[in-house]
Design a protein around this motif. Structure first.
Motif, PDB file in Angstrom:
ATOM      1  N   VAL A  50      36.996  19.287  -3.461  1.00  0.00           N
ATOM      2  CA  VAL A  50      37.522  17.996  -3.928  1.00  0.00           C
ATOM      3  C   VAL A  50      37.277  16.852  -2.935  1.00  0.00           C
ATOM      4  CG1 VAL A  50      39.317  19.059  -5.367  1.00  0.00           C
ATOM      5  CG2 VAL A  50      39.872  18.385  -3.013  1.00  0.00           C
ATOM      6  N   CYS A  51      36.723  17.145  -1.772  1.00  0.00           N
ATOM      7  CA  CYS A  51      36.544  16.108  -0.740  1.00  0.00           C
ATOM      8  C   CYS A  51      35.565  15.033  -1.213  1.00  0.00           C
ATOM      9  CB  CYS A  51      36.030  16.740   0.556  1.00  0.00           C
ATOM     10  SG  CYS A  51      35.660  15.520   1.841  1.00  0.00           S
ATOM     11  N   PRO A  52      35.998  13.756  -1.306  1.00  0.00           N
ATOM     12  CA  PRO A  52      35.090  12.703  -1.755  1.00  0.00           C
ATOM     13  C   PRO A  52      33.887  12.531  -0.815  1.00  0.00           C
ATOM     14  CG  PRO A  52      37.327  11.850  -1.505  1.00  0.00           C
ATOM     15  CD  PRO A  52      37.330  13.242  -0.967  1.00  0.00           C
ATOM     16  N   MET A  53      34.079  12.901   0.435  1.00  0.00           N
ATOM     17  CA  MET A  53      32.997  12.769   1.414  1.00  0.00           C
ATOM     18  C   MET A  53      32.013  13.930   1.305  1.00  0.00           C
ATOM     19  SD  MET A  53      33.085  10.140   3.418  1.00  0.00           S
ATOM     20  CE  MET A  53      32.198  10.632   4.894  1.00  0.00           C
ATOM     21  N   GLY A  54      32.449  15.026   0.673  1.00  0.00           N
ATOM     22  CA  GLY A  54      31.592  16.204   0.598  1.00  0.00           C
ATOM     23  C   GLY A  54      31.395  16.838   1.965  1.00  0.00           C
ATOM     24  N   ILE A  55      32.437  16.751   2.811  1.00  0.00           N
ATOM     25  CA  ILE A  55      32.324  17.315   4.167  1.00  0.00           C
ATOM     26  C   ILE A  55      32.459  18.838   4.091  1.00  0.00           C
ATOM     27  CG2 ILE A  55      33.336  17.410   6.477  1.00  0.00           C
ATOM     28  CD1 ILE A  55      34.186  14.508   6.130  1.00  0.00           C
ATOM     29  N   GLU A  56      31.409  19.520   4.456  1.00  0.00           N
ATOM     30  CA  GLU A  56      31.384  20.974   4.316  1.00  0.00           C
ATOM     31  C   GLU A  56      32.158  21.641   5.458  1.00  0.00           C
ATOM     32  OE1 GLU A  56      29.246  23.385   5.968  1.00  0.00           O
ATOM     33  OE2 GLU A  56      29.690  25.029   4.589  1.00  0.00           O
ATOM     34  N   MET A  57      32.066  21.055   6.635  1.00  0.00           N
ATOM     35  CA  MET A  57      32.695  21.632   7.830  1.00  0.00           C
ATOM     36  C   MET A  57      34.220  21.523   7.786  1.00  0.00           C
ATOM     37  SD  MET A  57      32.710  22.916  10.869  1.00  0.00           S
ATOM     38  CE  MET A  57      30.957  23.131  11.096  1.00  0.00           C
ATOM     39  N   LEU A  58      34.663  20.335   7.311  1.00  0.00           N
ATOM     40  CA  LEU A  58      36.109  20.109   7.260  1.00  0.00           C
ATOM     41  C   LEU A  58      36.651  20.604   5.938  1.00  0.00           C
ATOM     42  CD1 LEU A  58      36.802  16.512   8.588  1.00  0.00           C
ATOM     43  CD2 LEU A  58      37.778  18.609   9.454  1.00  0.00           C
ATOM     44  N   PRO A  59      37.828  21.080   5.903  1.00  0.00           N
ATOM     45  CA  PRO A  59      38.619  21.442   7.054  1.00  0.00           C
ATOM     46  C   PRO A  59      38.529  22.936   7.397  1.00  0.00           C
ATOM     47  CG  PRO A  59      39.998  21.164   5.126  1.00  0.00           C
ATOM     48  CD  PRO A  59      38.587  20.997   4.672  1.00  0.00           C
ATOM     49  N   CYS A  80      36.434  11.855   8.340  1.00  0.00           N
ATOM     50  CA  CYS A  80      37.442  12.160   7.317  1.00  0.00           C
ATOM     51  C   CYS A  80      38.124  10.853   6.916  1.00  0.00           C
ATOM     52  CB  CYS A  80      38.468  13.141   7.876  1.00  0.00           C
ATOM     53  SG  CYS A  80      39.924  13.329   6.840  1.00  0.00           S
ATOM     54  N   LEU A  81      38.291  10.631   5.612  1.00  0.00           N
ATOM     55  CA  LEU A  81      38.920   9.396   5.116  1.00  0.00           C
ATOM     56  C   LEU A  81      40.441   9.431   5.248  1.00  0.00           C
ATOM     57  CD1 LEU A  81      36.799   9.394   1.884  1.00  0.00           C
ATOM     58  CD2 LEU A  81      36.832   7.431   3.423  1.00  0.00           C
ATOM     59  N   LEU A  82      40.988  10.604   5.562  1.00  0.00           N
ATOM     60  CA  LEU A  82      42.443  10.838   5.554  1.00  0.00           C
ATOM     61  C   LEU A  82      43.028  10.463   4.200  1.00  0.00           C
ATOM     62  CD1 LEU A  82      43.862   9.580   9.001  1.00  0.00           C
ATOM     63  CD2 LEU A  82      43.056  11.841   8.429  1.00  0.00           C
ATOM     64  N   CYS A  83      42.218  10.591   3.154  1.00  0.00           N
ATOM     65  CA  CYS A  83      42.676  10.162   1.830  1.00  0.00           C
ATOM     66  C   CYS A  83      43.679  11.134   1.244  1.00  0.00           C
ATOM     67  CB  CYS A  83      41.493   9.976   0.890  1.00  0.00           C
ATOM     68  SG  CYS A  83      40.745  11.512   0.302  1.00  0.00           S
ATOM     69  N   GLY A  84      43.656  12.376   1.733  1.00  0.00           N
ATOM     70  CA  GLY A  84      44.673  13.344   1.310  1.00  0.00           C
ATOM     71  C   GLY A  84      44.369  14.077   0.018  1.00  0.00           C
ATOM     72  N   MET A  85      43.175  13.887  -0.547  1.00  0.00           N
ATOM     73  CA  MET A  85      42.815  14.583  -1.790  1.00  0.00           C
ATOM     74  C   MET A  85      42.870  16.099  -1.570  1.00  0.00           C
ATOM     75  SD  MET A  85      41.901  13.982  -4.907  1.00  0.00           S
ATOM     76  CE  MET A  85      40.558  13.512  -5.981  1.00  0.00           C
ATOM     77  N   CYS A  86      42.425  16.561  -0.413  1.00  0.00           N
ATOM     78  CA  CYS A  86      42.404  17.996  -0.106  1.00  0.00           C
ATOM     79  C   CYS A  86      43.814  18.576  -0.068  1.00  0.00           C
ATOM     80  CB  CYS A  86      41.691  18.227   1.226  1.00  0.00           C
ATOM     81  SG  CYS A  86      42.240  17.140   2.547  1.00  0.00           S
ATOM     82  N   ALA A  87      44.706  17.896   0.666  1.00  0.00           N
ATOM     83  CA  ALA A  87      46.069  18.409   0.803  1.00  0.00           C
ATOM     84  C   ALA A  87      46.793  18.391  -0.541  1.00  0.00           C
ATOM     85  CB  ALA A  87      46.838  17.593   1.833  1.00  0.00           C
ATOM     86  N   GLU A  88      46.518  17.359  -1.344  1.00  0.00           N
ATOM     87  CA  GLU A  88      47.147  17.251  -2.666  1.00  0.00           C
ATOM     88  C   GLU A  88      46.819  18.476  -3.522  1.00  0.00           C
ATOM     89  OE1 GLU A  88      49.202  14.793  -3.581  1.00  0.00           O
ATOM     90  OE2 GLU A  88      49.517  15.734  -5.530  1.00  0.00           O
TER      91      GLU A  88
END
Lengths: 101, 320
Positions: free
Chosen positions: A32-41, A66-74
Motif C-alpha cells: 500500500v506504500c504510495p512511494m513503492g518503497i520495497e525496503m521499508l519497512p 518515507c512520507l510518514l503518511c501512515g497508509m502502511c500503519a492504517e
C-alpha cells in the motif's frame, strides 16, 4: 560481512518508540506504500531489530524518503506503528551520523 | 547528486533554534491576513494559524529553486549555505521572491476561516506577532532535541497568554499541538480543535445552496492521525455541493507528496501527480483542507483541474 552494532541494538532496546515485534512480514505495508518503497519497512526493521547498523546506514536515503503518511500503519494487521519506527531511525541517524539533535 | 539531507535538516533545525521557525518570516507577513478583521488580541480561546498558510508562497518560491538544484553540482555547497544561514536569514530573501498574488490567495483562506468562525458565533482571539510555528517539520524529520526545546517555548507562550483552547487551521499544526506536544511538554493540557471540528459542532447552516461538484482530498494527518474525516463532509453536505469520493479516501487517503518537497522534490512531484490523477478520475474540482496538499496538488494539476482550499467553498456557501 555485516556486523552487529551494540549501540543500535541498545538504542532499540531502550527506546519506547521503536517496536516492530508484532510484524508478521505479510507485506501489506509494502503493497500500500504510495512511494513503492520495497525496503521499508519490513526488511529494514528486521535489520534494526538485530542491530545491523551498516544496513541502516546504506538505506539513509530511503529512511528520509518515507512520507510518514501512515497508509502502511492504517492497513497493518499487526498494528505496528510504522511511522513512529521510521521517526526513531531518523532520530538515530540525525544524532549518530549527522551530528544533529 | 540528490539534495543533501544532512545540510538541509541542519538549516531547518538551526532556523528553529535561532529564529523560532524552520522558515522564519516577518511579523508583518505572518499577521497581514488579519488586517481589518478587528480580532481581539489573545483570550482564553485563540485562532492559531501556526504560520503554515502564510509560509506556502515562500515554500513555493523556494521549492522552484530547490528542484533546479536537485542532481546539480550546487548540492556540494549546501554545507557552506548552512554556515552562512547561521548569520544571515536566507529565508528573508526567499520571502522577497514569493508571489504577491499567491500571498493574497493564502491570506484570503485564513480570513475565510476567521469569518466562518465569527459567523458560527465562536468567541475567539488571535495572538498576532506572538504566534509561533508549531515545529511540525522538525519533529517529522526526527530532530527531537530542537523540537523539544521549541515545543516548550510554544507551550510557555500559551501559558503566558492564558490560552486554554486553540482553534487550528491546518492538519499539521493540529496534530503537533494536540497529539505530539503532550508527549514532549509536561502537563500540556491546552484543548486543541481544528476549525472544521469547531464549525461542524456549531451546527451552523449555510446561507445559500451551491451547485459545485467536488472531488474531496483528505489530508493524511487529519484522517489517519486526528480523525477529522466526517466534519468537512458534514459541512459540505449542507451546502448542496455534490461530493465525489476518490478511490482512496478517508482513512485510506493517498498522500499529496508534500512532505518530501524539501528533501526529494522530484519524488514529491511524482506522488502529487499520481494523486492528482486519482482525484481527476472521481470528477469535479478538487477540494483540499491543508495548505501543503493544496500547493502540491495545484502544481501537479498544472491547470488541468481546479484545486481549491475547502475554506473558499465554505465561505461562499455560508455567506462570509
Amino acid at each position: 560481512m555485516s556486523r552487529v552494532s551494540s549501540k543500535l541494538a541498545s538504542a532499540v532496546k531502550c527506546s519506547d518508540t521503536f517496536n516492530a515485534d508484532a510484524c508478521m512480514h505479510c507485506g501489506v505495508c509494502t503493497a500500500v506504500c504510495p512511494m513503492g518503497i520495497e525496503m521499508l519497512p519490513r526488511k529494514l526493521f528486521r535489520y534494526v531489530q538485530v542491530g545491523l547498523e551498516d544496513k541502516v546506514r546504506e538505506n539513509i536515503s530511503t529512511i528520509y524518503q518515507c512520507l510518514l503518511c501512515g497508509m502502511c500503519a492504517e492497513n497493518c494487521p499487526a498494528e505496528v506503528n510504522i511511522a513512529d519506527n521510521v521517526r526513531f531511525l531518523r532520530k538515530y541517524i540525525n544524532e549518530n551520523e549527522f551530528n544533529l539533535s | 547528486m540528490p539534495l543533501p539531507t544532512k545540510d538541509i535538516l541542519g538549516i531547518l533545525a538551526d532556523n528553529l533554534n535561532q529564529r523560532k521557525s524552520v522558515l522564519p518570516i516577518s511579523n508583518a507577513a505572518a499577521t497581514r491576513w488579519s488586517k481589518g478583521l478587528d480580532l481581539p488580541k489573545g483570550g482564553k480561546t485563540v485562532l492559531y494559524t501556526g504560520h503554515l498558510y502564510q509560509l506556502i508562497p515562500i515554500i513555493d518560491a523556494m521549492s522552484g529553486q530547490m528542484s533546479k538544484f536537485e542532481n546539480s553540482p550546487i548540492t556540494k555547497y549546501f554545507g557552506l549555505g548552512r554556515n552562512v544561514n547561521k548569520f544571515i536569514n536566507m529565508t528573508f530573501f526567499m520571502g522577497m521572491m514569493a508571489s504577491k498574488d499567491e500571498q493574497k490567495d493564502y491570506d484570503r483562506m485564513l480570513r475565510n476561516i476567521a469569518l466562518l468562525l465569527k459567523k458560527a458565533n465562536i468567541d475567539f482571539g488571535y495572538l498576532y506577532g506572538e504566534e509561533l510555528y508549531s515545529g511540525a517539520l522538525v519533529y517529522d524529520e526526527g530532530v527531537d532535541g530542537s523540537f523539544a526545546k521549541h515545543a516548550q517555548r510554544v507551550a510557555d507562550m500559551f501559558k503566558k497568554n492564558g490560552v486554554e483552547k486553540i482553534i487550528t487551521v491546518d492538519p499539521h499544526t493540529t496534530h503537533t499541538l494536540r497529539t505530539v506536544f503532550p508527549e514532549f511538554v509536561k502537563g500540556f493540557d491546552v484543548e486543541v480543535k481544528s476549525y472544521l471540528e469547531v464549525l461542524a459542532e456549531s451546527g451552523m447552516e449555510p446561507d445559500t445552496q451551491i451547485t459545485d461538484e467536488l472531488s474531496i482530498h483528505d489530508s493524511c494527518v487529519y484522517a489517519r492521525h486526528e480523525n477529522v474525516v466526517d466534519q468537512p463532509r458534514q459541512l459540505l453536505a449542507k451546502t448542496g455541493a455534490k461530493l465525489n469520493e476518490p478511490r482512496l479516501c478517508g482513512k485510506n487517503t493517498h498522500c499529496c507528496g508534500g512532505p518530501l518537497e524539501s528533501l526529494f522534490p522530484s519524488e514529491s512531484h511524482r506522488i502529487a501527480g499520481n494523486r492528482t490523477e486519482q482525484l481527476k478520475e472521481s470528477g469535479g474540482n478538487v477540494a483540499t483542507m491543508c495548505p501543503i496538499c493544496l500547493v502540491s496538488l495545484r502544481k501537479a494539476a498544472k491547470g488541468s483541474v481546479k484545486v481549491n482550499d475547502l475554506s473558499d467553498t465554505l465561505a461562499r456557501a455560508y455567506g462570509v
